[in-house]
Motif scaffolding. Sequence first.
Motif, mmCIF file in Angstrom:
data_model
loop_
_atom_site.group_PDB
_atom_site.id
_atom_site.type_symbol
_atom_site.label_atom_id
_atom_site.label_comp_id
_atom_site.label_asym_id
_atom_site.label_seq_id
_atom_site.Cartn_x
_atom_site.Cartn_y
_atom_site.Cartn_z
ATOM 1 N N ARG A 1 -43.656 -54.494 21.160
ATOM 2 C CA ARG A 1 -43.819 -55.834 21.214
ATOM 3 C C ARG A 1 -45.367 -56.452 21.500
ATOM 4 O O ARG A 1 -45.563 -57.396 21.356
ATOM 5 N N LEU A 2 -46.028 -55.529 21.922
ATOM 6 C CA LEU A 2 -47.502 -55.748 22.184
ATOM 7 C C LEU A 2 -48.388 -55.710 21.116
ATOM 8 O O LEU A 2 -48.037 -54.672 20.206
ATOM 9 N N PRO A 3 -49.331 -56.606 21.018
ATOM 10 C CA PRO A 3 -50.181 -56.555 19.808
ATOM 11 C C PRO A 3 -51.538 -55.500 20.057
ATOM 12 O O PRO A 3 -52.682 -55.474 19.671
ATOM 13 N N VAL A 4 -50.961 -54.216 20.420
ATOM 14 C CA VAL A 4 -51.978 -53.099 20.428
ATOM 15 C C VAL A 4 -52.088 -52.322 19.399
ATOM 16 O O VAL A 4 -51.137 -51.924 18.612
ATOM 17 N N SER A 5 -53.368 -51.804 19.018
ATOM 18 C CA SER A 5 -53.446 -50.829 18.108
ATOM 19 C C SER A 5 -54.000 -49.374 18.583
ATOM 20 O O SER A 5 -54.196 -48.391 17.800
ATOM 21 N N VAL A 6 -54.356 -49.288 19.814
ATOM 22 C CA VAL A 6 -54.951 -47.979 20.325
ATOM 23 C C VAL A 6 -54.215 -48.097 21.599
ATOM 24 O O VAL A 6 -54.017 -48.763 22.815
ATOM 25 N N LEU A 7 -53.955 -46.830 22.027
ATOM 26 C CA LEU A 7 -53.448 -46.200 23.278
ATOM 27 C C LEU A 7 -54.637 -45.374 23.880
ATOM 28 O O LEU A 7 -55.121 -44.263 23.376
ATOM 29 N N LYS A 8 -55.075 -45.765 25.183
ATOM 30 C CA LYS A 8 -55.890 -44.796 25.967
ATOM 31 C C LYS A 8 -55.388 -44.158 26.888
ATOM 32 O O LYS A 8 -55.084 -44.800 27.664
ATOM 33 N N LEU A 9 -55.117 -42.883 26.554
ATOM 34 C CA LEU A 9 -54.521 -41.917 27.449
ATOM 35 C C LEU A 9 -55.301 -41.805 28.702
ATOM 36 O O LEU A 9 -56.505 -41.392 28.581
ATOM 37 N N ASP A 10 -54.702 -41.999 29.926
ATOM 38 C CA ASP A 10 -55.401 -42.011 31.186
ATOM 39 C C ASP A 10 -55.942 -40.667 31.304
ATOM 40 O O ASP A 10 -55.378 -39.602 31.108
ATOM 41 N N ARG A 11 -56.966 -40.565 32.213
ATOM 42 C CA ARG A 11 -57.706 -39.384 32.554
ATOM 43 C C ARG A 11 -56.965 -38.444 33.300
ATOM 44 O O ARG A 11 -56.844 -36.945 33.167
ATOM 45 N N SER A 12 -55.860 -38.761 33.765
ATOM 46 C CA SER A 12 -55.045 -37.805 34.541
ATOM 47 C C SER A 12 -54.324 -36.830 33.556
ATOM 48 O O SER A 12 -54.119 -35.668 34.077
ATOM 49 N N PHE A 13 -54.221 -37.160 32.322
ATOM 50 C CA PHE A 13 -53.512 -36.262 31.270
ATOM 51 C C PHE A 13 -54.749 -35.308 30.929
ATOM 52 O O PHE A 13 -54.285 -34.029 30.898
ATOM 53 N N THR A 14 -55.906 -35.918 30.695
ATOM 54 C CA THR A 14 -56.816 -34.858 30.409
ATOM 55 C C THR A 14 -57.107 -33.874 31.447
ATOM 56 O O THR A 14 -57.515 -32.547 31.360
ATOM 57 N N GLN A 15 -57.040 -34.025 32.785
ATOM 58 C CA GLN A 15 -57.142 -33.253 33.995
ATOM 59 C C GLN A 15 -56.110 -32.200 33.810
ATOM 60 O O GLN A 15 -56.570 -31.069 34.028
ATOM 61 N N SER A 16 -55.006 -32.465 33.327
ATOM 62 C CA SER A 16 -54.039 -31.465 33.456
ATOM 63 C C SER A 16 -54.342 -30.599 32.449
ATOM 64 O O SER A 16 -53.426 -29.466 32.233
ATOM 65 N N MET A 17 -54.986 -30.830 31.528
ATOM 66 C CA MET A 17 -55.268 -29.770 30.453
ATOM 67 C C MET A 17 -56.475 -29.009 30.755
ATOM 68 O O MET A 17 -57.045 -28.013 29.962
ATOM 69 N N GLN A 18 -56.764 -28.863 32.013
ATOM 70 C CA GLN A 18 -57.962 -28.172 32.649
ATOM 71 C C GLN A 18 -57.505 -26.593 32.668
ATOM 72 O O GLN A 18 -58.346 -25.786 32.355
ATOM 73 N N GLN A 19 -56.281 -26.282 33.036
ATOM 74 C CA GLN A 19 -56.027 -24.975 33.150
ATOM 75 C C GLN A 19 -55.711 -24.445 31.885
ATOM 76 O O GLN A 19 -55.158 -25.218 30.874
ATOM 77 N N PHE A 20 -55.732 -23.415 31.444
ATOM 78 C CA PHE A 20 -55.442 -22.561 30.230
ATOM 79 C C PHE A 20 -54.501 -21.396 30.522
ATOM 80 O O PHE A 20 -54.887 -20.556 31.556
ATOM 81 N N PRO A 21 -53.356 -21.201 30.198
ATOM 82 C CA PRO A 21 -52.555 -22.344 29.385
ATOM 83 C C PRO A 21 -52.290 -23.480 30.179
ATOM 84 O O PRO A 21 -52.020 -23.376 31.291
ATOM 85 N N ALA A 22 -52.079 -24.807 29.467
ATOM 86 C CA ALA A 22 -51.945 -25.955 30.276
ATOM 87 C C ALA A 22 -50.362 -25.922 30.898
ATOM 88 O O ALA A 22 -49.584 -25.340 30.025
ATOM 89 N N ASP A 23 -50.003 -26.850 31.605
ATOM 90 C CA ASP A 23 -48.748 -26.744 32.150
ATOM 91 C C ASP A 23 -47.973 -27.538 31.113
ATOM 92 O O ASP A 23 -48.306 -28.367 30.163
ATOM 93 N N PRO A 24 -46.903 -26.573 30.625
ATOM 94 C CA PRO A 24 -46.032 -26.749 29.296
ATOM 95 C C PRO A 24 -45.490 -28.153 29.344
ATOM 96 O O PRO A 24 -45.402 -28.817 28.347
ATOM 97 N N VAL A 25 -45.114 -28.808 30.586
ATOM 98 C CA VAL A 25 -44.250 -29.933 30.656
ATOM 99 C C VAL A 25 -45.560 -30.899 30.425
ATOM 100 O O VAL A 25 -45.292 -31.960 29.626
#
Length: 287
Positions: free
Chosen positions: A198-222
């Motif tokens: 419904r929204l006239p958006v063309s880009v999603l900016k994924l919040d930094r909290s998701f990026t932070q969860s990619m810090q560990q390797f391997p990242a949390d599978p969830v």
Amino acid sequence: AKSAGGNRFELADPEADARAITRHGLTTALPAALERGEFFIEYQPLVHLGDGSVRGAEALVRWLHPQHGVLSPDRFIPLAEHTGLIVPLGRWVLEQSVRQARTWQERRGGADAPGPLRINVNLSPCQLTHPGLVQDTVDILERTGVEPDALCLEVTESALIGADDDLLKPLRRLAEMGVDIALDDFGTGYSNLANLRRLPVSVLKLDRSFTQSMQQFPADPVDLKIVEGIVSLAHSLDLAVTVEGVETGAQAEQLRILGCDTAQGWYYARPGPPERLHELALVDATG
Ligand code: C2E
Ligand code: CA
Ligand code: CA
Ligand code: CA
């Protein structure tokens, strides 16, 4: 305990007082600060995850306060929103940033430049409800000669939650002109994913909290599954995905594999003066 005749001031919290005074002081200083030119803008590159090229930048405002030094937007944007000064301040940021984009585009030039550098500008919810938004934006683009599709306006997810048609109308107008609308801090609100259509958006900016969860390797599978799901849903709705807060190469690689399109973060560059972006983009365009 407080007793009659005791020192009333014992109960005061001096730090809270200092904060309140500063807040009050900053609030009253805002209008003059805009007139005196105490605000300035730093730019942080937006990098294509596939080929590493700089595609544009986000404009981030700062206040060089005569007593307190450089203040981050978190210190004064809420105050400016509260007093309504955000409207002229936001207009100033938009005009400065679009002018800057024009300068980058002129200096980059060249037939083999990978498209014009784009500029992302944050909009506060108060600007969305201000009747001048569309006309101001049109005027600024015309004055500077920047194409609407080189501009992306970032609106937080929370500002659009439950938005009615009146609120969405100016954004629709802008989107029809070719201005990109990005949903900022995506994933922090109570996202109704179905609502996205419904929204006239063309880009999603994924919040930094998701990026932070990619810090560990391997990242949390969830977490991996969640990001994977968001990216595939976004792409199926023709939305591009930008990730914020990328601080390491490992995060960038993980997010690239998950299909994110564009990234932003300290790993590439901290927000900085406009010349810095030009250097980064120019090196990239020729190298
Ligand atoms: P935002 O729009 O989510 O902007 C991203 C923030 O993350 C910026 O903080 C940026 O400096 C910071 N950041 C970038 N890369 C990294 C990283 O790798 N790690 C970490 N930890 N942080 C990173 P900043 O510049 O302090 O801005 C804070 C917020 O102030 C912005 O959040 C935005 O909501 C608001 N803001 C900034 N400029 C404007 C403006 O011109 N108008 C309005 N309305 N809001 C603005
Ligand atoms: Ca933003
Ligand atoms: Ca954000
Ligand atoms: Ca944020």
